[in-house]
Structure formats: C-alpha cells, structure tokens
Design an enzyme around this catalytic site. Structure first.
Site, PDB file in Angstrom:
ATOM      1  N   LYS A 115       0.835  -1.218   0.000  1.00 28.31           N
ATOM      2  CA  LYS A 115       0.000   0.000   0.000  1.00 28.31           C
ATOM      3  C   LYS A 115       0.858   1.253   0.000  1.00 28.31           C
ATOM      4  CE  LYS A 115      -4.231  -1.815   0.472  1.00 28.31           C
ATOM      5  NZ  LYS A 115      -5.592  -1.908   0.836  1.00 28.31           N
ATOM      6  N   LYS A 197      -3.725 -11.114  -6.988  1.00 30.30           N
ATOM      7  CA  LYS A 197      -5.029 -11.467  -6.407  1.00 30.30           C
ATOM      8  C   LYS A 197      -6.125 -10.547  -6.959  1.00 30.30           C
ATOM      9  CE  LYS A 197      -5.718  -8.768  -2.235  1.00 30.30           C
ATOM     10  NZ  LYS A 197      -6.368  -8.647  -0.967  1.00 30.30           N
ATOM     11  N   LYS A 200     -10.462  -5.324  -5.053  1.00 29.00           N
ATOM     12  CA  LYS A 200     -11.471  -4.316  -5.383  1.00 29.00           C
ATOM     13  C   LYS A 200     -10.830  -3.004  -5.823  1.00 29.00           C
ATOM     14  CE  LYS A 200     -13.010  -4.416  -0.586  1.00 29.00           C
ATOM     15  NZ  LYS A 200     -12.041  -3.812   0.306  1.00 29.00           N
TER      16      LYS A 200
HETATM   17  P1  ATP Z   1      -8.117  -3.686  -1.429  1.00 28.70           P
HETATM   18  O1  ATP Z   1      -7.840  -4.040  -2.842  1.00 28.70           O
HETATM   19  O2  ATP Z   1      -8.852  -2.396  -1.255  1.00 28.70           O
HETATM   20  O3  ATP Z   1      -6.931  -3.843  -0.530  1.00 28.70           O
HETATM   21  P2  ATP Z   1      -9.284  -6.268  -1.069  1.00 28.70           P
HETATM   22  O4  ATP Z   1     -10.121  -6.615  -2.247  1.00 28.70           O
HETATM   23  O5  ATP Z   1      -7.978  -6.917  -0.922  1.00 28.70           O
HETATM   24  O6  ATP Z   1      -9.168  -4.705  -0.926  1.00 28.70           O
HETATM   25  P3  ATP Z   1     -10.033  -6.417   1.727  1.00 28.70           P
HETATM   26  O7  ATP Z   1     -11.001  -5.427   2.259  1.00 28.70           O
HETATM   27  O8  ATP Z   1      -8.587  -6.204   2.040  1.00 28.70           O
HETATM   28  O9  ATP Z   1     -10.198  -6.570   0.161  1.00 28.70           O
HETATM   29  O10 ATP Z   1     -10.440  -7.862   2.174  1.00 28.70           O
HETATM   30  C1  ATP Z   1     -11.655  -8.272   2.737  1.00 28.70           C
HETATM   31  C2  ATP Z   1     -11.605  -9.771   2.928  1.00 28.70           C
HETATM   32  O11 ATP Z   1     -11.606 -10.426   1.673  1.00 28.70           O
HETATM   33  C3  ATP Z   1     -10.351 -10.273   3.655  1.00 28.70           C
HETATM   34  O12 ATP Z   1     -10.713 -11.323   4.522  1.00 28.70           O
HETATM   35  C4  ATP Z   1      -9.497 -10.789   2.556  1.00 28.70           C
HETATM   36  O13 ATP Z   1      -8.621 -11.814   2.996  1.00 28.70           O
HETATM   37  C5  ATP Z   1     -10.518 -11.315   1.563  1.00 28.70           C
HETATM   38  N1  ATP Z   1     -10.025 -11.253   0.192  1.00 28.70           N
HETATM   39  C6  ATP Z   1      -9.685 -10.124  -0.481  1.00 28.70           C
HETATM   40  N2  ATP Z   1      -9.304 -10.414  -1.735  1.00 28.70           N
HETATM   41  C7  ATP Z   1      -9.405 -11.769  -1.859  1.00 28.70           C
HETATM   42  C8  ATP Z   1      -9.156 -12.692  -2.930  1.00 28.70           C
HETATM   43  N3  ATP Z   1      -8.744 -12.289  -4.113  1.00 28.70           N
HETATM   44  N4  ATP Z   1      -9.385 -14.011  -2.710  1.00 28.70           N
HETATM   45  C9  ATP Z   1      -9.834 -14.439  -1.512  1.00 28.70           C
HETATM   46  N5  ATP Z   1     -10.077 -13.630  -0.468  1.00 28.70           N
HETATM   47  C10 ATP Z   1      -9.872 -12.310  -0.613  1.00 28.70           C
END
Ligand code: ATP
Ligand code: LTN
Length: 335
Positions: A115, A197, A200
């Site tokens: 980040k 991964k 969002k």
């Molecule tokens: P950002 O991109 O804004 O960092 P993010 O999509 O990684 O967000 P988070 O809010 O960090 O989402 O994660 C919320 C939950 O979803 C956490 O438990 C995280 O482990 C899970 N998660 C996020 N992305 C994935 C993914 N690609 N596959 C499985 N689990 C995920």
C-alpha cells in the site's frame, strides 16, 4: 466465550466495490460459521481512511457494505453487524496495543509495503499501524476465530503475537485467536493476470467480478479471462494458473471437486468451460443481488440494525477495555 458459544470476529473495508474474491475468500465462510459462533462482523471504516477517501462516498459505501453482509445471508438479529467507528473502544485499545507492538514488526507487513508503494504520496502513520487497529478489533471481543482470506494471515499472526506478549506480562487478558481460512476460494486471482489477487482496488474492471455485476457483464468478463494455449481443463498450477483460478471459482460456486471438473470438461474447449464458470457465478450471486434490492427499500430497518448492534458491540468492547485499562495502570473512573 459468550454464553456457551465461542466468539468469531471479522471485518471488511468499505473501499471500492466488493469482488467475487471477497465473497468466496471471506463472506461466504462468515455465513457458513454464523450459527456455530457468537459473531461480530464489522464494517471497518476506520481502516478505510488510511488511504484518502471522499467522505460522502465512504459513507455510502460503508452502508452498502453493511447491507451486503445481510444480503449474503447474515441475520443481523443473531450476528452483531456494525460500524467500527461507532464503537470507541477500537481506537482506545489500538492506542494501548501500539505501545506493545514494535516498529520492526510493522515494517515487515507486506500489505504495508504494497500500500505504501501504491500511495507513495501519503504514507501516513495510520497506514503503518493499520495492523494494530486490526489486532484491537479482534482482541476487543476476545475472538476465538477470525475467518479471512489467506492475504490476511500475516496480520493474524501479528495479532496472536501481540496478545501473547500482553498476556505474558499481565496474565490471561486476551483470547489468542485462530485464523480460519476456507478450503476453497482462499485466494481468488485476477481474471486478467492470474499472478495477482483479485482486488477491489484493481484499476482494470475486467480483472474483477463485482458482486453487483449484472449477468451479461459477468459472462463477458469470464469470456475475456486470460488462460493459456494448452487447451485442456487441468489443475496445473505451474503452466495453467488462469485455468486453475477458474477451476477454483467454479468449484467454490458448484461444490464440485477438481477431479469432477477435469472429467466434466475432458475433451471440451475453454469456451465451454468459461461459459459454465460464468453461469455458476451468475447463479451464486443472484439471491444476494435480489436481497440487496429489497434492503435498499428498507431504510428504517437498516437504521435500527445499525443502532442496536452498535450498542451490543459497545457493551462487549467495554468489558475488555476496562480490564485492559486496569492492567496497564490507568486509574479507575470515579462514578
Ligand atoms: P483492497 O484491494 O482495497 O486492498 P481487497 O479486495 O484486498 O481490498 P479487503 O477489504 O482487504 O479486500 O479484504 C476483505 C476480505 O476479503 C479479507 O478477509 C481478505 O482476505 C478477503 N479477500 C480479499 N481479496 C481476496 C481474494 N482475491 N481471494 C480471496 N479472499 C480475498
Ligand atoms: N485488514 C483486513 C480488514 C480487517 C479485518 C479486521 C479482518 C480489519 N480488521 C479484523 C479480520 C478481522 C483487510 O484488509 N481485509
């Protein structure tokens, strides 16, 4: 323990629109575990401001996220669904735990490194101490289990270290939490780059399936998903990461094992397979999307959920907080 049940805590940030990765990696496991545990599911809006947010947009996203928890199948009468910023104990415990966490530990966190590279113009202290606030979230409710995707494992390990360090000094104050990582869907990858991964905050909208995407958009994104030139539906992580990811998604949505999927698509092309994956996702998301539409019409109901659950969370948070304040030597309040 609350009553005769173990405690579960988890949370998500209201940054961006939730993806299929968030759903399969986290939210769907929350729903599976909800009956077995006393559950706290937080919309962690205090974490969101570690990167710059538009205030009106954050408020609106946070509310949508809270509704999504309910639409995904969490009953807000049984599960405590609330905003982190409504319970002051999160910030108060985070301050105390900051004093039990080392700079070296925080600088090793890969999410901080990622980040801060992404937001090089705003590497604020909150971004650095983000994992301490997360530890406070979890320890405040004496959580036994924390269901998350695999990317959060490092933060969970730090939480355990902080809890054990505190307990070693002051006796058994905190429950040391265990992570819960689901067997399928723990790491869903980007549809455009299977080495990354699904996230969002990805700039390419074709890389992620958003939970509110309509069926046509979902089908189109799967048709464009990056695969390989081998032409066989096989779980071959080295050479076919894109296909493995699609198999994981299909498996998570249909309950089929890898072997089932391989035999079902034996001799068939990627076109057929991608269509089947797309359709399974459309069906999986349909009930959730319908419920979201219902909830949007029900403002008073959502308001009452927000109010009642914040009070419930505050009650349990205060119990832990008072104990911790006493242990570290803060004077008792005169009532
Ligand atoms: P950002 O991109 O804004 O960092 P993010 O999509 O990684 O967000 P988070 O809010 O960090 O989402 O994660 C919320 C939950 O979803 C956490 O438990 C995280 O482990 C899970 N998660 C996020 N992305 C994935 C993914 N690609 N596959 C499985 N689990 C995920
Ligand atoms: N850091 C997590 C969100 C989060 C969380 C938590 C998850 C904040 N507090 C407590 C589980 C338990 C993330 O970025 N996904």
């Amino acid at each position: 323990m609350i009553g005769d049940k173990k405690v579960l805590f988890s949370g998500m940030q209201a940054t961006g629109n939730l993806t299929l990765g968030n759903y399969l990696g986290a939210l769907s496991n929350w729903v599976k575990l909800a009956d077995e545990y006393e559950c706290f599911y937080s919309v962690v809006d205090m974490h969101s401001i570690t990167v710059r947010q538009d205030p009106a947009e954050l408020r609106s996203r946070a509310r949508k996220l809270l509704c999504l928890y309910i639409a995904a199948g969490l009953d807000p009468e049984k599960n405590c669904i609330y905003y982190q910023s409504h319970v002051s104990g999160h910030a108060e415990l985070a301050w105390i735990l900051n004093c039990f966490t080392y700079m070296g530990e925080l600088s090793r966190m890969t999410q901080f490194k990622d980040k801060s590279a992404k937001h090089a113009d705003n590497i604020n202290a909150g971004l650095f101490t983000y994992p301490v606030l997360m530890a406070a979230d979890i320890l405040l409710y004496q959580a036994d289990v924390v269901p998350v995707g695999i990317d959060q494992m490092q933060h969970l390990e730090l939480t355990r270290d902080i809890a054990q360090r505190f307990n070693a000094l002051y006796g058994d104050v905190f429950t040391v939490p265990e992570p819960y990582i689901g067997k399928v869907g723990a790491k869903i990858m980007s549809l455009q780059d299977p080495a990354k991964k699904m996230s969002k905050s990805d700039e390419n909208p074709n890389a992620s399936i958003y939970l509110m995407d309509d069926p046509d958009t979902i089908m189109r994104k799967f048709k464009r998903a990056v695969t390989d030139s081998l032409g066989a539906v096989r779980y071959n992580e080295e050479e076919q990461p894109g296909i493995c990811n699609l198999m994981d998604i299909y498996g998570a949505c249909t309950g089929k094992s890898r072997q089932d999927i391989e035999s079902k698509f034996e001799g068939k092309g990627y076109g057929d397979f991608k269509t089947a994956v797309g359709e399974s996702v459309v069906e999986k998301l349909r009930p959730l999307q319908e419920k979201m539409e219902d909830l949007a019409k029900n403002k008073d109901y959502i308001d009452s959920v927000i109010k009642n659950n914040a009070e419930k969370a505050q009650y349990f948070a205060n119990k832990t907080l008072r104990k911790v304040q006493k242990k570290v030597g803060f004077p008792e309040k005169i009532r």
